[in-house]
Write a protein that holds these residues in place. Sequence first.
Motif, PDB file in Angstrom:
ATOM      1  N   ALA A 205      -2.398  -1.887  -1.907  1.00 24.72           N
ATOM      2  CA  ALA A 205      -3.660  -2.877  -1.521  1.00 24.72           C
ATOM      3  C   ALA A 205      -3.688  -3.806  -2.730  1.00 24.72           C
ATOM      4  CB  ALA A 205      -4.891  -1.786  -1.512  1.00 24.72           C
ATOM      5  N   ARG A 206      -3.294  -3.214  -3.909  1.00 28.02           N
ATOM      6  CA  ARG A 206      -3.326  -4.199  -5.065  1.00 28.02           C
ATOM      7  C   ARG A 206      -2.293  -5.328  -4.840  1.00 28.02           C
ATOM      8  NH1 ARG A 206      -4.671  -7.305  -8.291  1.00 28.02           N
ATOM      9  NH2 ARG A 206      -4.484  -7.283 -10.680  1.00 28.02           N
ATOM     10  N   HIS A 207      -2.701  -6.570  -4.839  1.00 28.71           N
ATOM     11  CA  HIS A 207      -2.402  -7.862  -4.628  1.00 28.71           C
ATOM     12  C   HIS A 207      -2.085  -8.230  -3.525  1.00 28.71           C
ATOM     13  CE1 HIS A 207      -1.330  -8.128  -9.176  1.00 28.71           C
ATOM     14  NE2 HIS A 207      -0.608  -7.092  -8.999  1.00 28.71           N
ATOM     15  N   LEU A 208      -2.509  -7.377  -2.462  1.00 25.60           N
ATOM     16  CA  LEU A 208      -2.372  -7.801  -0.924  1.00 25.60           C
ATOM     17  C   LEU A 208      -3.390  -8.816  -0.358  1.00 25.60           C
ATOM     18  CD1 LEU A 208      -0.790  -7.129   1.687  1.00 25.60           C
ATOM     19  CD2 LEU A 208      -2.476  -5.235   2.008  1.00 25.60           C
ATOM     20  N   GLN A 219      -7.585  -7.843   8.581  1.00 19.13           N
ATOM     21  CA  GLN A 219      -6.919  -7.542   7.268  1.00 19.13           C
ATOM     22  C   GLN A 219      -7.731  -6.744   6.214  1.00 19.13           C
ATOM     23  OE1 GLN A 219      -5.516 -11.631   5.820  1.00 19.13           O
ATOM     24  NE2 GLN A 219      -5.139 -12.100   7.773  1.00 19.13           N
ATOM     25  N   ALA A 220      -8.820  -7.210   6.073  1.00 16.08           N
ATOM     26  CA  ALA A 220      -9.567  -6.530   5.115  1.00 16.08           C
ATOM     27  C   ALA A 220      -9.784  -4.676   5.402  1.00 16.08           C
ATOM     28  CB  ALA A 220     -11.154  -7.083   5.077  1.00 16.08           C
ATOM     29  N   ALA A 221      -9.885  -4.506   6.637  1.00 15.51           N
ATOM     30  CA  ALA A 221      -9.994  -3.273   7.132  1.00 15.51           C
ATOM     31  C   ALA A 221      -8.702  -2.498   6.612  1.00 15.51           C
ATOM     32  CB  ALA A 221     -10.254  -3.191   8.548  1.00 15.51           C
ATOM     33  N   VAL A 222      -7.526  -3.080   6.974  1.00 12.56           N
ATOM     34  CA  VAL A 222      -6.217  -2.390   6.704  1.00 12.56           C
ATOM     35  C   VAL A 222      -6.192  -2.186   5.226  1.00 12.56           C
ATOM     36  CG1 VAL A 222      -3.809  -2.538   6.900  1.00 12.56           C
ATOM     37  CG2 VAL A 222      -5.309  -2.879   8.708  1.00 12.56           C
ATOM     38  N   ALA A 227      -6.140   0.922   0.231  1.00 16.17           N
ATOM     39  CA  ALA A 227      -6.763   1.169  -1.456  1.00 16.17           C
ATOM     40  C   ALA A 227      -7.362   2.705  -1.274  1.00 16.17           C
ATOM     41  CB  ALA A 227      -7.956   0.256  -1.531  1.00 16.17           C
ATOM     42  N   ARG A 228      -7.916   3.302  -0.336  1.00 16.58           N
ATOM     43  CA  ARG A 228      -8.515   4.605  -0.343  1.00 16.58           C
ATOM     44  C   ARG A 228      -7.305   5.502  -0.371  1.00 16.58           C
ATOM     45  NH1 ARG A 228     -13.815   6.522   2.664  1.00 16.58           N
ATOM     46  NH2 ARG A 228     -14.634   5.163   1.402  1.00 16.58           N
ATOM     47  N   TYR A 229      -6.517   5.312   0.753  1.00 18.82           N
ATOM     48  CA  TYR A 229      -5.448   6.615   1.012  1.00 18.82           C
ATOM     49  C   TYR A 229      -3.998   6.236   0.517  1.00 18.82           C
ATOM     50  CZ  TYR A 229      -9.278   8.048   4.137  1.00 18.82           C
ATOM     51  OH  TYR A 229     -10.496   8.279   4.728  1.00 18.82           O
ATOM     52  N   GLY A 230      -3.968   4.976  -0.078  1.00 14.47           N
ATOM     53  CA  GLY A 230      -2.675   4.960  -0.856  1.00 14.47           C
ATOM     54  C   GLY A 230      -1.662   4.273   0.071  1.00 14.47           C
ATOM     55  N   PRO A 231      -0.248   3.672  -0.436  1.00 14.78           N
ATOM     56  CA  PRO A 231       0.596   2.818   0.264  1.00 14.78           C
ATOM     57  C   PRO A 231       1.036   3.528   1.618  1.00 14.78           C
ATOM     58  CG  PRO A 231       1.560   3.813  -1.612  1.00 14.78           C
ATOM     59  CD  PRO A 231       0.179   4.290  -1.657  1.00 14.78           C
ATOM     60  N   THR A 294     -17.766   0.340   4.628  1.00 14.27           N
ATOM     61  CA  THR A 294     -17.833   1.608   5.135  1.00 14.27           C
ATOM     62  C   THR A 294     -16.476   1.853   5.682  1.00 14.27           C
ATOM     63  OG1 THR A 294     -18.918   1.379   7.026  1.00 14.27           O
ATOM     64  CG2 THR A 294     -20.319   1.920   5.316  1.00 14.27           C
ATOM     65  N   ILE A 295     -16.095   3.382   5.571  1.00 13.47           N
ATOM     66  CA  ILE A 295     -14.652   3.817   6.300  1.00 13.47           C
ATOM     67  C   ILE A 295     -15.347   5.157   6.886  1.00 13.47           C
ATOM     68  CG2 ILE A 295     -12.180   4.727   5.832  1.00 13.47           C
ATOM     69  CD1 ILE A 295     -12.120   2.566   3.799  1.00 13.47           C
ATOM     70  N   ARG A 296     -14.998   5.266   8.101  1.00 15.48           N
ATOM     71  CA  ARG A 296     -15.448   6.625   8.637  1.00 15.48           C
ATOM     72  C   ARG A 296     -14.451   7.036   9.736  1.00 15.48           C
ATOM     73  NH1 ARG A 296     -17.808   8.090  13.484  1.00 15.48           N
ATOM     74  NH2 ARG A 296     -17.803   5.887  14.296  1.00 15.48           N
ATOM     75  N   PRO A 297     -13.780   8.352   9.252  1.00 14.31           N
ATOM     76  CA  PRO A 297     -12.598   8.720  10.325  1.00 14.31           C
ATOM     77  C   PRO A 297     -13.374   9.329  11.659  1.00 14.31           C
ATOM     78  CG  PRO A 297     -12.763   9.878   8.071  1.00 14.31           C
ATOM     79  CD  PRO A 297     -13.847   9.032   7.901  1.00 14.31           C
ATOM     80  N   VAL A 298     -12.628   9.117  12.581  1.00 18.08           N
ATOM     81  CA  VAL A 298     -13.036   9.108  13.967  1.00 18.08           C
ATOM     82  C   VAL A 298     -12.410  10.673  14.354  1.00 18.08           C
ATOM     83  CG1 VAL A 298     -13.026   8.404  16.375  1.00 18.08           C
ATOM     84  CG2 VAL A 298     -13.137   6.902  14.269  1.00 18.08           C
TER      85      VAL A 298
END
Length: 298
Positions: A205-208, A219-222, A227-231, A294-298
């Motif tokens: 996420a950094r620099h993306l 793009q912001a959602a991905v 950022a939360r779960y890693g590359p 917000t990020i919500r797993p479904v």
Amino acid sequence: MTATDRFFCAEAARVRGDALTGTAPRGTAWVLIEYRRAWPTNGFDGIDLDPETKAHVWAAAHALRARILLVRRCARPRPEAPARWAVLHHETSGAYRQRWGTWTRDADLLEIADALRTPGGLDHPPVVLVCVHGQHDICCAVRGRPVARALSEHWPNLVWECTHVGGDRFAANVVVLPDGVYYGDLDADSATHVVEEHLAGRIHARHLRGYTDLAPAQQAAVTALLARYGPAGRHDYAVTGTSREGDVWRIRVELHAPRPTAFDIEVHAHRTPPHRLTCRGPQPSTSVAYEARTIRPV
């Protein structure tokens, strides 16, 4: 204005904390033309080329909404070596297609129109572009050239300097094609790490700035998931649903690996206060920033 108080848009953007997320311009096709003479401010439009050839290439690219960029190697090429051109496609299936050619006279570039209409090969390595277009914006040259040199030392066959890719205030900008991935706010060290990770199938996420096949809110959602779960790999996440109510976007994204998982991300868009966004543009203007709330797993 003296050298000490000269305005630099990239420096101002960092002071303000301008968000990179969701700033990759849309596009899935690109035309690259190696041009070893000076690059004019308006890139391809301003080069000294046979008018009929230029119009034909532009029309073919415009029909597919393909972006035309001038490119050159960081190291000076052999004088006798012909210049190259390429047509790059990012297909909806995720396939990356490229077709390359050479040109020594203007008429040779007419092949680009045919290349835009036909699929290219799948067996080419990625292309790494670094914007160094100082005639368009001085920040692109000041910040882009050290990045281009550093990347060329590691990957001389992959890296090209290029004309304006958008987002001067995020210089140095690096674009990986046909992946369609924009990175910004880079220096020589961070760019080397980012490209090394990208080529290994790990996008951070950094620099993306974003993926060019997605709308800004998508793009912001991905990016929020990275950022939360890693590359993750370029196609590990797929946007499968998008809705909007005013300035609020609801994006559903599915993770394909290591196991199928879906997420609902709420992205808020807001218009920023007016600022000078480029070195050449003296008039303040606004931009739209996207924030995943917000990020919500479904």
